[in-house]
Design a protein around this motif. Sequence first.
Motif, PDB file in Angstrom:
ATOM      1  N   GLU A 170      34.624  26.882  45.007  1.00 14.82           N
ATOM      2  CA  GLU A 170      33.919  25.862  44.209  1.00 14.82           C
ATOM      3  C   GLU A 170      34.927  25.006  43.462  1.00 14.82           C
ATOM      4  OE1 GLU A 170      31.863  27.203  40.536  1.00 14.82           O
ATOM      5  OE2 GLU A 170      32.434  29.247  41.137  1.00 14.82           O
ATOM      6  N   ASP A 172      35.125  22.705  39.855  1.00 12.92           N
ATOM      7  CA  ASP A 172      34.576  22.196  38.598  1.00 12.92           C
ATOM      8  C   ASP A 172      35.180  20.806  38.409  1.00 12.92           C
ATOM      9  OD1 ASP A 172      34.078  21.468  35.981  1.00 12.92           O
ATOM     10  OD2 ASP A 172      34.619  23.399  35.107  1.00 12.92           O
ATOM     11  N   ARG A 179      38.103  27.102  42.282  1.00 14.23           N
ATOM     12  CA  ARG A 179      38.141  28.556  42.501  1.00 14.23           C
ATOM     13  C   ARG A 179      38.416  28.796  43.978  1.00 14.23           C
ATOM     14  NH1 ARG A 179      34.307  33.089  43.152  1.00 14.23           N
ATOM     15  NH2 ARG A 179      32.548  31.622  43.314  1.00 14.23           N
ATOM     16  N   TRP A 279      41.231  30.675  39.652  1.00 17.41           N
ATOM     17  CA  TRP A 279      40.876  29.325  39.215  1.00 17.41           C
ATOM     18  C   TRP A 279      42.187  28.575  38.967  1.00 17.41           C
ATOM     19  CZ3 TRP A 279      36.387  26.661  38.892  1.00 17.41           C
ATOM     20  CH2 TRP A 279      35.184  27.371  38.922  1.00 17.41           C
TER      21      TRP A 279
END
Length: 568
Positions: A170, A172, A179, A279
Motif C-alpha cells: 500500500e 500512504d 508498505r 514502511w
Amino acid sequence: MIEGVKQQKWWGWGEEGKAYSHHDKPKFAPFVKRIVGVDINVSKTSVPPFSSLDVPATQLTDELRTKLEGIVGATYAQTDDETRVVHAFGKGVRDLVRVRRGELGRVPDVVVYPGDEDEVVALVNAAVEDDFVLIPFGGGSNIVAATEAVPGEPRNVVVANLGRMKSLLEIDEISGMARIQAGVFGPDMEDQLQARGWTMGHQPDSFVWSTLGGWIATRSSGMQSDKYGDISDIVRGLRMVMPGQVLTLRPLPSTSSGPSVREMVLGSEGRLGIITEAWVQVHRIPEQRELQAYFFATYADGLKACEQIAASDANVILARVSDPLETQYIMANGKASGRVGKLANKAIQKLMERKGWDLDGICMSFVGFEGSANHVRYHKGLVSKIIKANNGMGVGKGPGSLYDQKKYDTPYIRDFMLDHGLVADVSETTTPWAHALEIHTNTVAAAHKALEERGVRGVVFCHLSHSYHSGACQYFTFAIADDSEDNLVSYDAVKRAIQQSFMDNHGTVSHHHGVGEEHSPWLDQDISPAGVHMQRTLFEGIDPGNNLNPGKIIHDGKPGISSNSADA
C-alpha cells in the motif's frame, strides 16, 4: 530454482551469461598492465563445472524435513546441491575464491521460501523449538560473510529466502510512505512504485541483486543518499518476526519512546529475527534528473568542494569525487571515442595544462540534481560556484550519462579479475570532514605497506561517495596481483591494513556494508568494549539458543578461522 524468485549464479555476481568484458575498452588492458603488471588478455583461471564440486550432503533429518514442508510446502523446501551452494555464501571476494576452489564450508541443509509472514513466524518458532540455525537470505549480495553458517555448525542449517514476499502492499500518498514486503529486489520495487508515480530513491551498487530486507538488516546506503538519505532515514516502520512474537513498529516521522527499537533492528543482520515488511519514505518521480561531471586539480580540492556543497544551500542527490588513480581507472574503462569525442578530450586536456594541472593528478567528480527545471538550474549554479572556487571545472552531462547507464555493472568486474589472477575487493568508512584527507592518505599508504610486506603488486584507489553535514564516506577499492594458493593470505593482509587504518584515523568499521564476520574483529575499537557488551547482551537476550544467524556482528573469530584478534 523457484519460479518467480531471482537467483544469482553459484560462482559469481549476477546472472548467468552476463559478464564484464574489456574488448571494447582499448585503454583498460594497458592500464592494468601498467599499475599491477598483469596481462588481462590472458586468462589464468576459469570457473570449474559445478559437477566438479564435492558438495557435502544435506544433514537434514526426515523429521525436520517433514516439519518444514508442512510450513512452506514441499515445493518450497529445496535440498538440491546448487541451490544450497548458492545460499551458502555472499559475494565477497573470499566467498568467490573459496567456492571456485570447492572449499564450501558449512553448506546449508535446506533452503525454504516462505510465502507470507505466518510462514516466517512458524519457521522462527520451529528454529527455537527444534534447535536449528535459521539464516535469512535476500539477494545474496552481501560481502562481509553475513549469511554464512558458522564453520562446523553441528545443528541443521536452514536458510530462509524471502524472494516470494516481494509486493508493494500500500501507499500512504498523503504522508509519502509505502508498505513493502522485505523480499523485493530493488528493480522490482521501483517498477511497482514508479507505476504509481513514486520512487524510493535508494540505489546501492547492489541494487539489481539486493532486497529491501537486506538493506535494512545491513544499514545500507544508496548512491543518491545526499537527497534521499540512508536506509536508516528512509525506513519509518517495520515488522520483524522474533522467537514467540512479532515486533511491530508503526510508521512515524519521529518518536521519543526510550532507546530506539527501530535502531536496534537496523543493521541487526538477522540476529534478532526476520524482517518481513517495512514502511518506507517515498517521493514523487522528479520532473528532471541530471548528472554533471567535473574535474579537480587534486583530490584535496575535490574533498573540500564536497564539504562545501554539503554545507551550502545546494540540494544535490549525490556529490562524488574520485582520487587520481580511480579517475584513471574510470577513464581507462571507457569505450573508444569517436572523432568528435577525441577532439573534445584533447581540448579539455589542453585547458587543464594551461591551468597548470598535473594530468596524472586530476580527479573526476559527478554531482547529481533532481527536481523541476528551475530547481535544477538554480542548484547547478550554486554548485558551479563552489567547483570553481576549489580549482575545478565542469565538462558537461556526457560522462555522467555513461556513469548512470553502467552504475550497476561494477560488481561483475571482480569475477573477471579473479579469472586473470587479481583478487579485488572494497572497504568503506566514514570520518568527520576534518579527517577526510588524512584517512585517505594514511589508508592508501597502509595498503601499499601491506602489499610490499607480502611481496606482491597491487593497487588501491578511492572515491568519496556520500556526504553529510559533519563528514563523508570514502569507498576504497583494492586489487592484488596474486594467483597463488596463498592469495587469500595476501588479501587478509591488505584488508586488515585498511580496516586498521580506519580505526587509527577517526573512521568507522563500515559505512554501509555491515559487520557480518569480516568486520567483527574491529568492533571493540569502533564502538568500545562497552558497546560490544551492549550488543552481545541484546543478541543473547533475544536469542539465548543462538538459533538466529549466529556468529554475525559479535563472534569469537574471523571467517573460517578460530581467532579473536584482528592481527591473527
